[in-house]
Design a protein around this motif. Structure first.
Motif, PDB file in Angstrom:
ATOM      1  N   GLU A  19       0.875  -1.169   0.000  1.00  0.00           N
ATOM      2  CA  GLU A  19       0.000   0.000   0.000  1.00  0.00           C
ATOM      3  C   GLU A  19       0.913   1.220   0.000  1.00  0.00           C
ATOM      4  OE1 GLU A  19      -3.557   0.089   0.740  1.00  0.00           O
ATOM      5  OE2 GLU A  19      -3.813  -2.062   0.779  1.00  0.00           O
ATOM      6  N   PRO A  20       0.511   2.399  -0.343  1.00  0.00           N
ATOM      7  CA  PRO A  20      -0.871   2.723  -0.672  1.00  0.00           C
ATOM      8  C   PRO A  20      -1.141   2.599  -2.169  1.00  0.00           C
ATOM      9  CG  PRO A  20       0.357   4.737  -0.449  1.00  0.00           C
ATOM     10  CD  PRO A  20       1.318   3.601  -0.167  1.00  0.00           C
ATOM     11  N   PHE A  21      -2.315   2.172  -2.482  1.00  0.00           N
ATOM     12  CA  PHE A  21      -2.852   2.280  -3.824  1.00  0.00           C
ATOM     13  C   PHE A  21      -4.336   2.557  -3.663  1.00  0.00           C
ATOM     14  CE2 PHE A  21      -2.968  -2.281  -2.915  1.00  0.00           C
ATOM     15  CZ  PHE A  21      -4.280  -2.599  -3.198  1.00  0.00           C
ATOM     16  N   ARG A  22      -4.922   3.175  -4.660  1.00  0.00           N
ATOM     17  CA  ARG A  22      -6.330   3.555  -4.586  1.00  0.00           C
ATOM     18  C   ARG A  22      -7.131   2.675  -5.524  1.00  0.00           C
ATOM     19  NH1 ARG A  22      -8.361   9.052  -6.966  1.00  0.00           N
ATOM     20  NH2 ARG A  22      -6.415   8.632  -8.016  1.00  0.00           N
ATOM     21  N   VAL A  23      -8.175   2.040  -5.009  1.00  0.00           N
ATOM     22  CA  VAL A  23      -9.059   1.225  -5.846  1.00  0.00           C
ATOM     23  C   VAL A  23     -10.020   2.169  -6.566  1.00  0.00           C
ATOM     24  CG1 VAL A  23     -10.824  -0.576  -5.887  1.00  0.00           C
ATOM     25  CG2 VAL A  23      -8.872  -0.775  -4.312  1.00  0.00           C
ATOM     26  N   LEU A  24      -9.992   2.127  -7.888  1.00  0.00           N
ATOM     27  CA  LEU A  24     -10.871   2.969  -8.698  1.00  0.00           C
ATOM     28  C   LEU A  24     -12.177   2.261  -9.013  1.00  0.00           C
ATOM     29  CD1 LEU A  24      -8.153   4.284 -11.165  1.00  0.00           C
ATOM     30  CD2 LEU A  24      -8.980   5.372  -9.064  1.00  0.00           C
ATOM     31  N   SER A  25     -12.102   0.952  -9.284  1.00  0.00           N
ATOM     32  CA  SER A  25     -13.311   0.161  -9.511  1.00  0.00           C
ATOM     33  C   SER A  25     -13.001  -1.305  -9.276  1.00  0.00           C
ATOM     34  CB  SER A  25     -13.876   0.379 -10.918  1.00  0.00           C
ATOM     35  OG  SER A  25     -12.991  -0.122 -11.892  1.00  0.00           O
ATOM     36  N   ARG A  26     -14.044  -2.057  -8.959  1.00  0.00           N
ATOM     37  CA  ARG A  26     -13.924  -3.498  -8.718  1.00  0.00           C
ATOM     38  C   ARG A  26     -15.062  -4.183  -9.459  1.00  0.00           C
ATOM     39  NH1 ARG A  26     -13.289  -4.995  -2.783  1.00  0.00           N
ATOM     40  NH2 ARG A  26     -11.130  -4.610  -3.314  1.00  0.00           N
ATOM     41  N   ALA A  30     -16.162 -14.630 -12.806  1.00  0.00           N
ATOM     42  CA  ALA A  30     -16.556 -15.993 -12.461  1.00  0.00           C
ATOM     43  C   ALA A  30     -15.605 -16.625 -11.449  1.00  0.00           C
ATOM     44  CB  ALA A  30     -16.617 -16.856 -13.718  1.00  0.00           C
ATOM     45  N   THR A  31     -14.365 -16.164 -11.409  1.00  0.00           N
ATOM     46  CA  THR A  31     -13.372 -16.774 -10.518  1.00  0.00           C
ATOM     47  C   THR A  31     -12.917 -15.882  -9.370  1.00  0.00           C
ATOM     48  OG1 THR A  31     -11.572 -16.045 -11.955  1.00  0.00           O
ATOM     49  CG2 THR A  31     -12.492 -18.250 -12.360  1.00  0.00           C
ATOM     50  N   GLY A  32     -13.433 -14.672  -9.280  1.00  0.00           N
ATOM     51  CA  GLY A  32     -13.003 -13.740  -8.225  1.00  0.00           C
ATOM     52  C   GLY A  32     -13.406 -12.326  -8.568  1.00  0.00           C
ATOM     53  N   HIS A  33     -12.410 -11.441  -8.716  1.00  0.00           N
ATOM     54  CA  HIS A  33     -12.713 -10.090  -9.162  1.00  0.00           C
ATOM     55  C   HIS A  33     -11.503  -9.442  -9.823  1.00  0.00           C
ATOM     56  CE1 HIS A  33     -11.240  -9.206  -5.028  1.00  0.00           C
ATOM     57  NE2 HIS A  33     -10.719  -8.145  -5.609  1.00  0.00           N
ATOM     58  N   THR A  34     -11.789  -8.384 -10.575  1.00  0.00           N
ATOM     59  CA  THR A  34     -10.768  -7.561 -11.218  1.00  0.00           C
ATOM     60  C   THR A  34     -10.882  -6.168 -10.617  1.00  0.00           C
ATOM     61  OG1 THR A  34     -10.948  -8.810 -13.271  1.00  0.00           O
ATOM     62  CG2 THR A  34      -9.984  -6.613 -13.429  1.00  0.00           C
ATOM     63  N   GLU A  35      -9.738  -5.569 -10.298  1.00  0.00           N
ATOM     64  CA  GLU A  35      -9.704  -4.209  -9.749  1.00  0.00           C
ATOM     65  C   GLU A  35      -8.871  -3.320 -10.655  1.00  0.00           C
ATOM     66  OE1 GLU A  35      -9.734  -4.990  -4.962  1.00  0.00           O
ATOM     67  OE2 GLU A  35      -7.821  -4.632  -5.937  1.00  0.00           O
ATOM     68  N   GLN A  45      -3.200   0.488 -12.729  1.00  0.00           N
ATOM     69  CA  GLN A  45      -2.923  -0.948 -12.662  1.00  0.00           C
ATOM     70  C   GLN A  45      -4.223  -1.738 -12.734  1.00  0.00           C
ATOM     71  OE1 GLN A  45      -1.068  -1.084  -8.823  1.00  0.00           O
ATOM     72  NE2 GLN A  45       0.894  -0.386  -9.624  1.00  0.00           N
ATOM     73  N   VAL A  46      -4.157  -2.904 -13.366  1.00  0.00           N
ATOM     74  CA  VAL A  46      -5.267  -3.852 -13.357  1.00  0.00           C
ATOM     75  C   VAL A  46      -4.815  -5.019 -12.500  1.00  0.00           C
ATOM     76  CG1 VAL A  46      -6.772  -5.351 -14.709  1.00  0.00           C
ATOM     77  CG2 VAL A  46      -5.996  -3.171 -15.669  1.00  0.00           C
ATOM     78  N   ARG A  47      -5.574  -5.311 -11.441  1.00  0.00           N
ATOM     79  CA  ARG A  47      -5.261  -6.408 -10.534  1.00  0.00           C
ATOM     80  C   ARG A  47      -6.345  -7.468 -10.664  1.00  0.00           C
ATOM     81  NH1 ARG A  47      -1.926  -4.522  -5.915  1.00  0.00           N
ATOM     82  NH2 ARG A  47      -1.264  -2.442  -6.522  1.00  0.00           N
ATOM     83  N   VAL A  48      -5.927  -8.726 -10.693  1.00  0.00           N
ATOM     84  CA  VAL A  48      -6.843  -9.855 -10.733  1.00  0.00           C
ATOM     85  C   VAL A  48      -6.725 -10.585  -9.406  1.00  0.00           C
ATOM     86  CG1 VAL A  48      -7.306 -12.081 -11.822  1.00  0.00           C
ATOM     87  CG2 VAL A  48      -6.747 -10.104 -13.228  1.00  0.00           C
ATOM     88  N   ALA A  49      -7.858 -10.847  -8.768  1.00  0.00           N
ATOM     89  CA  ALA A  49      -7.901 -11.627  -7.525  1.00  0.00           C
ATOM     90  C   ALA A  49      -8.730 -12.869  -7.790  1.00  0.00           C
ATOM     91  CB  ALA A  49      -8.499 -10.799  -6.393  1.00  0.00           C
ATOM     92  N   GLY A  53      -4.563 -15.971  -5.858  1.00  0.00           N
ATOM     93  CA  GLY A  53      -4.110 -14.784  -5.132  1.00  0.00           C
ATOM     94  C   GLY A  53      -4.437 -13.522  -5.901  1.00  0.00           C
ATOM     95  N   THR A  54      -3.752 -12.444  -5.569  1.00  0.00           N
ATOM     96  CA  THR A  54      -3.948 -11.162  -6.228  1.00  0.00           C
ATOM     97  C   THR A  54      -2.651 -10.782  -6.926  1.00  0.00           C
ATOM     98  OG1 THR A  54      -5.519 -10.451  -4.544  1.00  0.00           O
ATOM     99  CG2 THR A  54      -4.530  -8.722  -5.883  1.00  0.00           C
ATOM    100  N   ARG A  55      -2.774 -10.345  -8.178  1.00  0.00           N
ATOM    101  CA  ARG A  55      -1.588  -9.959  -8.929  1.00  0.00           C
ATOM    102  C   ARG A  55      -1.910  -8.853  -9.914  1.00  0.00           C
ATOM    103  NH1 ARG A  55      -4.075 -14.230 -10.017  1.00  0.00           N
ATOM    104  NH2 ARG A  55      -4.610 -14.881 -12.109  1.00  0.00           N
ATOM    105  N   VAL A  56      -0.922  -8.027 -10.199  1.00  0.00           N
ATOM    106  CA  VAL A  56      -1.045  -6.986 -11.216  1.00  0.00           C
ATOM    107  C   VAL A  56      -0.806  -7.643 -12.563  1.00  0.00           C
ATOM    108  CG1 VAL A  56      -0.093  -4.830 -12.109  1.00  0.00           C
ATOM    109  CG2 VAL A  56      -0.315  -5.149  -9.647  1.00  0.00           C
ATOM    110  N   VAL A  57      -1.772  -7.499 -13.470  1.00  0.00           N
ATOM    111  CA  VAL A  57      -1.649  -8.114 -14.787  1.00  0.00           C
ATOM    112  C   VAL A  57      -1.388  -7.098 -15.890  1.00  0.00           C
ATOM    113  CG1 VAL A  57      -3.016 -10.144 -14.178  1.00  0.00           C
ATOM    114  CG2 VAL A  57      -4.155  -8.138 -15.145  1.00  0.00           C
ATOM    115  N   SER A  58      -1.566  -5.803 -15.588  1.00  0.00           N
ATOM    116  CA  SER A  58      -1.307  -4.758 -16.560  1.00  0.00           C
ATOM    117  C   SER A  58      -1.098  -3.444 -15.820  1.00  0.00           C
ATOM    118  CB  SER A  58      -2.490  -4.639 -17.524  1.00  0.00           C
ATOM    119  OG  SER A  58      -2.236  -3.665 -18.509  1.00  0.00           O
TER     120      SER A  58
END
Length: 71
Positions: A19-26, A30-35, A45-49, A53-58
């Motif tokens: 942290e810190p990072f700001r979540v803009l949208s979630r 089908a398998t979790g969520h994208t932030e 950043q695009v994060r997949v959970a 786990g959670t990882r930055v994919v872009s």
């Protein structure tokens, strides 16, 4: 969820799971969520959970500073 990845922001060096990072949208998937998040340095950043786990994919470069004069 903890990050499954040990990468860091190439622009400021902050760990992706830090942290810190700001979540803009979630968005639920089908398998979790994208932030969509913004790092402290301004990188978008695009994060997949999911079950892995959670990882930055872009990510983008840092956002341009607001208030900068453009002529």
């Amino acid at each position: 969820m903890p990050s499954t990845d040990t990468t860091a922001c190439p622009h400021c060096g902050r760990p992706d799971r830090g942290e810190p990072f700001r979540v803009l949208s979630r968005h639920t998937t089908a398998t979790g969520h994208t932030e969509w998040t913004r790092c402290e340095c301004g990188s978008l950043q695009v994060r997949v959970a999911d079950g892995r786990g959670t990882r930055v994919v872009s990510r983008s470069g840092p956002a341009a500073r607001s208030g900068a004069a453009s002529h």
